[in-house]
Design a protein around this motif. Structure first.
Motif, PDB file in Angstrom:
ATOM      1  N   ARG A   1       0.846  -1.187   0.000  1.00 68.74           N
ATOM      2  CA  ARG A   1       0.000   0.000   0.000  1.00 68.74           C
ATOM      3  C   ARG A   1       0.883   1.239   0.000  1.00 68.74           C
ATOM      4  O   ARG A   1       2.079   1.168   0.296  1.00 68.74           O
ATOM      5  CB  ARG A   1      -0.926   0.011   1.221  1.00 68.74           C
ATOM      6  N   THR A   2       0.260   2.369  -0.320  1.00 68.30           N
ATOM      7  CA  THR A   2       0.941   3.654  -0.287  1.00 68.30           C
ATOM      8  C   THR A   2       0.347   4.490   0.835  1.00 68.30           C
ATOM      9  O   THR A   2      -0.873   4.667   0.904  1.00 68.30           O
ATOM     10  CB  THR A   2       0.787   4.398  -1.627  1.00 68.30           C
ATOM     11  N   VAL A   3       1.216   4.974   1.712  1.00 65.54           N
ATOM     12  CA  VAL A   3       0.782   5.749   2.871  1.00 65.54           C
ATOM     13  C   VAL A   3       1.295   7.176   2.730  1.00 65.54           C
ATOM     14  O   VAL A   3       2.501   7.391   2.551  1.00 65.54           O
ATOM     15  CB  VAL A   3       1.312   5.133   4.183  1.00 65.54           C
ATOM     16  N   ALA A   4       0.388   8.130   2.785  1.00 66.69           N
ATOM     17  CA  ALA A   4       0.789   9.538   2.842  1.00 66.69           C
ATOM     18  C   ALA A   4       0.985   9.902   4.306  1.00 66.69           C
ATOM     19  O   ALA A   4       0.037   9.860   5.092  1.00 66.69           O
ATOM     20  CB  ALA A   4      -0.281  10.422   2.211  1.00 66.69           C
ATOM     21  N   VAL A   5       2.207  10.207   4.679  1.00 67.20           N
ATOM     22  CA  VAL A   5       2.539  10.550   6.065  1.00 67.20           C
ATOM     23  C   VAL A   5       2.653  12.069   6.161  1.00 67.20           C
ATOM     24  O   VAL A   5       3.594  12.663   5.622  1.00 67.20           O
ATOM     25  CB  VAL A   5       3.852   9.874   6.506  1.00 67.20           C
ATOM     26  N   VAL A   6       1.692  12.673   6.827  1.00 62.56           N
ATOM     27  CA  VAL A   6       1.695  14.119   7.016  1.00 62.56           C
ATOM     28  C   VAL A   6       2.015  14.392   8.479  1.00 62.56           C
ATOM     29  O   VAL A   6       1.316  13.921   9.380  1.00 62.56           O
ATOM     30  CB  VAL A   6       0.334  14.738   6.636  1.00 62.56           C
ATOM     31  N   THR A   7       3.077  15.121   8.710  1.00 65.34           N
ATOM     32  CA  THR A   7       3.548  15.319  10.078  1.00 65.34           C
ATOM     33  C   THR A   7       3.798  16.788  10.378  1.00 65.34           C
ATOM     34  O   THR A   7       4.305  17.526   9.522  1.00 65.34           O
ATOM     35  CB  THR A   7       4.834  14.498  10.332  1.00 65.34           C
ATOM     36  N   GLU A   8       3.450  17.190  11.579  1.00 67.92           N
ATOM     37  CA  GLU A   8       3.681  18.571  12.010  1.00 67.92           C
ATOM     38  C   GLU A   8       5.144  18.809  12.382  1.00 67.92           C
ATOM     39  O   GLU A   8       5.541  19.951  12.603  1.00 67.92           O
ATOM     40  CB  GLU A   8       2.791  18.906  13.221  1.00 67.92           C
TER      41      GLU A   8
ATOM     42  N   VAL B   1      -4.054   5.401   2.177  1.00 69.28           N
ATOM     43  CA  VAL B   1      -4.433   5.854   3.511  1.00 69.28           C
ATOM     44  C   VAL B   1      -3.547   7.030   3.893  1.00 69.28           C
ATOM     45  O   VAL B   1      -2.385   7.109   3.476  1.00 69.28           O
ATOM     46  CB  VAL B   1      -4.320   4.710   4.549  1.00 69.28           C
ATOM     47  N   LEU B   2      -4.102   7.950   4.661  1.00 66.83           N
ATOM     48  CA  LEU B   2      -3.345   9.089   5.189  1.00 66.83           C
ATOM     49  C   LEU B   2      -3.006   8.824   6.646  1.00 66.83           C
ATOM     50  O   LEU B   2      -3.884   8.457   7.439  1.00 66.83           O
ATOM     51  CB  LEU B   2      -4.178  10.370   5.090  1.00 66.83           C
ATOM     52  N   HIS B   3      -1.746   8.994   6.993  1.00 65.60           N
ATOM     53  CA  HIS B   3      -1.293   8.897   8.386  1.00 65.60           C
ATOM     54  C   HIS B   3      -0.923  10.303   8.824  1.00 65.60           C
ATOM     55  O   HIS B   3       0.075  10.864   8.363  1.00 65.60           O
ATOM     56  CB  HIS B   3      -0.080   7.961   8.482  1.00 65.60           C
ATOM     57  N   ALA B   4      -1.735  10.900   9.701  1.00 67.98           N
ATOM     58  CA  ALA B   4      -1.504  12.268  10.156  1.00 67.98           C
ATOM     59  C   ALA B   4      -0.903  12.225  11.554  1.00 67.98           C
ATOM     60  O   ALA B   4      -1.564  11.818  12.516  1.00 67.98           O
ATOM     61  CB  ALA B   4      -2.810  13.054  10.165  1.00 67.98           C
TER      62      ALA B   4
ATOM     63  N   ILE C   1      -9.759   9.415   0.416  1.00 70.99           N
ATOM     64  CA  ILE C   1      -8.669   8.691   1.082  1.00 70.99           C
ATOM     65  C   ILE C   1      -8.976   8.601   2.577  1.00 70.99           C
ATOM     66  O   ILE C   1      -9.106   9.632   3.247  1.00 70.99           O
ATOM     67  CB  ILE C   1      -7.315   9.406   0.883  1.00 70.99           C
ATOM     68  N   PRO C   2      -9.094   7.404   3.147  1.00 63.99           N
ATOM     69  CA  PRO C   2      -9.311   7.285   4.592  1.00 63.99           C
ATOM     70  C   PRO C   2      -8.092   7.769   5.361  1.00 63.99           C
ATOM     71  O   PRO C   2      -6.968   7.770   4.831  1.00 63.99           O
ATOM     72  CB  PRO C   2      -9.542   5.785   4.799  1.00 63.99           C
ATOM     73  N   SER C   3      -8.297   8.163   6.603  1.00 64.27           N
ATOM     74  CA  SER C   3      -7.205   8.775   7.364  1.00 64.27           C
ATOM     75  C   SER C   3      -7.126   8.242   8.790  1.00 64.27           C
ATOM     76  O   SER C   3      -8.135   7.894   9.395  1.00 64.27           O
ATOM     77  CB  SER C   3      -7.378  10.299   7.404  1.00 64.27           C
TER      78      SER C   3
ATOM     79  N   ALA D   1      -2.242  -2.546  11.080  1.00 70.32           N
ATOM     80  CA  ALA D   1      -3.590  -3.075  11.276  1.00 70.32           C
ATOM     81  C   ALA D   1      -4.588  -1.938  11.477  1.00 70.32           C
ATOM     82  O   ALA D   1      -5.718  -1.996  10.982  1.00 70.32           O
ATOM     83  CB  ALA D   1      -3.605  -4.021  12.484  1.00 70.32           C
ATOM     84  N   HIS D   2      -4.175  -0.880  12.186  1.00 68.05           N
ATOM     85  CA  HIS D   2      -5.048   0.293  12.342  1.00 68.05           C
ATOM     86  C   HIS D   2      -5.273   0.981  11.000  1.00 68.05           C
ATOM     87  O   HIS D   2      -6.378   1.466  10.714  1.00 68.05           O
ATOM     88  CB  HIS D   2      -4.438   1.272  13.346  1.00 68.05           C
ATOM     89  N   HIS D   3      -4.232   1.050  10.174  1.00 64.48           N
ATOM     90  CA  HIS D   3      -4.407   1.607   8.824  1.00 64.48           C
ATOM     91  C   HIS D   3      -5.453   0.809   8.050  1.00 64.48           C
ATOM     92  O   HIS D   3      -6.302   1.375   7.343  1.00 64.48           O
ATOM     93  CB  HIS D   3      -3.081   1.574   8.060  1.00 64.48           C
ATOM     94  N   GLN D   4      -5.385  -0.515   8.186  1.00 64.58           N
ATOM     95  CA  GLN D   4      -6.350  -1.363   7.488  1.00 64.58           C
ATOM     96  C   GLN D   4      -7.762  -1.141   8.031  1.00 64.58           C
ATOM     97  O   GLN D   4      -8.734  -1.107   7.270  1.00 64.58           O
ATOM     98  CB  GLN D   4      -5.949  -2.835   7.641  1.00 64.58           C
ATOM     99  N   THR D   5      -7.886  -0.954   9.347  1.00 61.70           N
ATOM    100  CA  THR D   5      -9.186  -0.652   9.939  1.00 61.70           C
ATOM    101  C   THR D   5      -9.750   0.645   9.368  1.00 61.70           C
ATOM    102  O   THR D   5     -10.942   0.742   9.049  1.00 61.70           O
ATOM    103  CB  THR D   5      -9.069  -0.541  11.476  1.00 61.70           C
ATOM    104  N   ALA D   6      -8.879   1.662   9.237  1.00 60.92           N
ATOM    105  CA  ALA D   6      -9.324   2.938   8.668  1.00 60.92           C
ATOM    106  C   ALA D   6      -9.822   2.751   7.241  1.00 60.92           C
ATOM    107  O   ALA D   6     -10.808   3.377   6.821  1.00 60.92           O
ATOM    108  CB  ALA D   6      -8.186   3.956   8.704  1.00 60.92           C
ATOM    109  N   ARG D   7      -9.171   1.893   6.474  1.00 62.07           N
ATOM    110  CA  ARG D   7      -9.609   1.632   5.105  1.00 62.07           C
ATOM    111  C   ARG D   7     -10.968   0.948   5.090  1.00 62.07           C
ATOM    112  O   ARG D   7     -11.796   1.205   4.210  1.00 62.07           O
ATOM    113  CB  ARG D   7      -8.566   0.785   4.381  1.00 62.07           C
TER     114      ARG D   7
END
Length: 412
Positions: free
Chosen positions: A13-20, A105-108, A127-129, A382-388
């Protein structure tokens, strides 16, 4: 089904990681994001990183320039500096990067201005997040004299997390706070620790033994703090250890409070190491006899896990994340942050009974031996998959959102 079996059964999968926060800034958010990226690469996934630019360096960088971290592209967005900390602006370029990322999926990471816009943009793109709650921004505002802004900040954070498919809380205290404030779909996700890097055996190395002799030439008990030097960390609490015979103090870290702390702790003749990473950080832990955490508002407390891994007894406030990480009397002590003598009494007890301190250190090591970043990383996937599976949250009533909250909390 456990996290690993869920992950092993999925394709790339491809994860967009957006971080502060991201390199070169060093803090808990950056450390966690780096560990997440390491694990995504380990499991063969793609990632696109979107992070704040570094004020002062941005002028030397082309607006279209893309950095690399490991095998991943890193896109920078404009930021301003606040107390030596880059604060990203919700720039429209973020929407373009997300649209082109091909993210599943987006990982914020600790979303606020940048992450909040990313979650909204991801929702428009379908895109789920996953929003990882890590920094108590409202508490930060309150402790820095911005009390009037706290209701607004809480409202903004509530909207940000309500827009995410899933919010991950690092501790039971934080999860309870989020749920009490009406944030839906909350699950628990802790942090891993590098138990090979942070290891009791490091204490026997010639380099660490030499460090200990320099810091405590007469065999004094070495008490240390590791972390960012900022007002919310309340490192000045170490001043309470003044007058205790036979101890030396080490403070490892950097930040805007460095000069203030040098003045405030002058009577303790503290050893300030500055910011440390990797082997140097592990050696600093190994040189200590007792680890002290001072901030009462931690949502987790990663340095407590690192101290446990290094075989140290830990002393921390009985609030927030440390409540999940310290078993009083077994692997450390918790003190009431409102008790002016609490920290001093806890440290004094370990200083006067070194064999008890060593037993606690051994127990702490056992506590975290299975808490590797690999195991915790699989839980995250697994949490990413739950978000999807949840998908982009619809605009539904609060009652339906509460139902989602109950389901997800049960999974964790």
């Amino acid at each position: 089904m456990n996290a690993r079996s869920v992950e092993r059964g999925t394709s790339q999968r491809t994860v967009a990681v957006v971080t502060e926060s991201f390199l070169p800034t060093l803090n808990g958010v950056t450390t966690s994001v780096l560990a997440v990226l390491d694990h995504l690469e380990r499991r063969g996934h793609r990632a696109v990183v979107i992070a704040p630019d570094t004020p002062g360096l941005a002028q030397f960088r082309s607006r279209t320039e893309i950095e690399r971290h490991r095998s991943f592209d890193v896109h920078r967005v404009p930021a301003v500096a606040y107390r030596q900390f880059p604060v990203a602006l919700p720039h429209p370029v973020l929407d373009t990067i997300l649209a082109a990322s091909g993210a599943d999926v987006l990982h914020a990471a600790s979303p606020f201005l940048l992450g909040g816009r990313a979650i909204t943009a991801a929702g428009r793109l379908g895109i789920p997040s996953v929003a990882v709650f890590q920094t108590d921004v409202a508490g930060f505002a309150r402790r820095n004299g911005l009390t009037a802004t706290v209701p607004l900040v809480r409202k903004i954070l509530g909207r940000i997390h309500a827009g995410a498919s899933l919010t991950l809380a690092p501790s039971s205290a934080t999860a309870a706070m989020l749920e009490a404030e009406g944030v839906p779909r909350v699950a628990r996700w802790g942090r891993g620790v590098d138990t090979a890097l942070f290891h009791p055996g490091r204490r026997r190395s010639a380099h660490v033994r030499a460090m200990r002799r320099r810091i405590a030439p007469h065999g004094e008990t070495i008490v240390g703090y590791v972390g960012r030097l900022a007002p919310e960390k309340e490192v000045e609490r170490l001043a309470d250890l003044g007058g205790v015979p036979g101890i030396r103090i080490v403070v490892a870290g950097g930040g805007p409070s460095r000069q203030f702390l040098e003045r405030r702790l002058r009577h303790l003749d503290v050893t300030f190491t500055g910011p440390l990473r990797g082997e140097a950080l592990a050696d600093a832990y190994a040189a200590l006899d007792v680890f002290v955490h001072t901030g009462p508002a931690e949502t987790f407390g990663q340095t407590l896990q690192e101290a446990h891994a290094a075989g140290l007894p830990v002393v921390a406030p009985a609030s927030g994340g440390p409540l999940d990480l310290v078993a009083p009397g077994l692997d450390g002590e918790l003190y009431d942050p409102d008790d002016v003598d609490g920290l001093r009494a806890a440290v004094l007890g370990l200083h006067l009974d070194r064999s008890r301190a060593e037993r606690m250190g051994s127990a702490g090591r056992l506590r975290v031996e299975g808490t590797t970043w690999e195991a915790v990383g699989d839980e995250l996937l697994a949490h990413h998959q739950t978000a999807r599976h949840i998908g982009v949250p619809p605009s539904v009533s609060r009652g339906v959102r509460a139902g989602w909250n109950e389901k997800v909390s049960g999974r964790s």
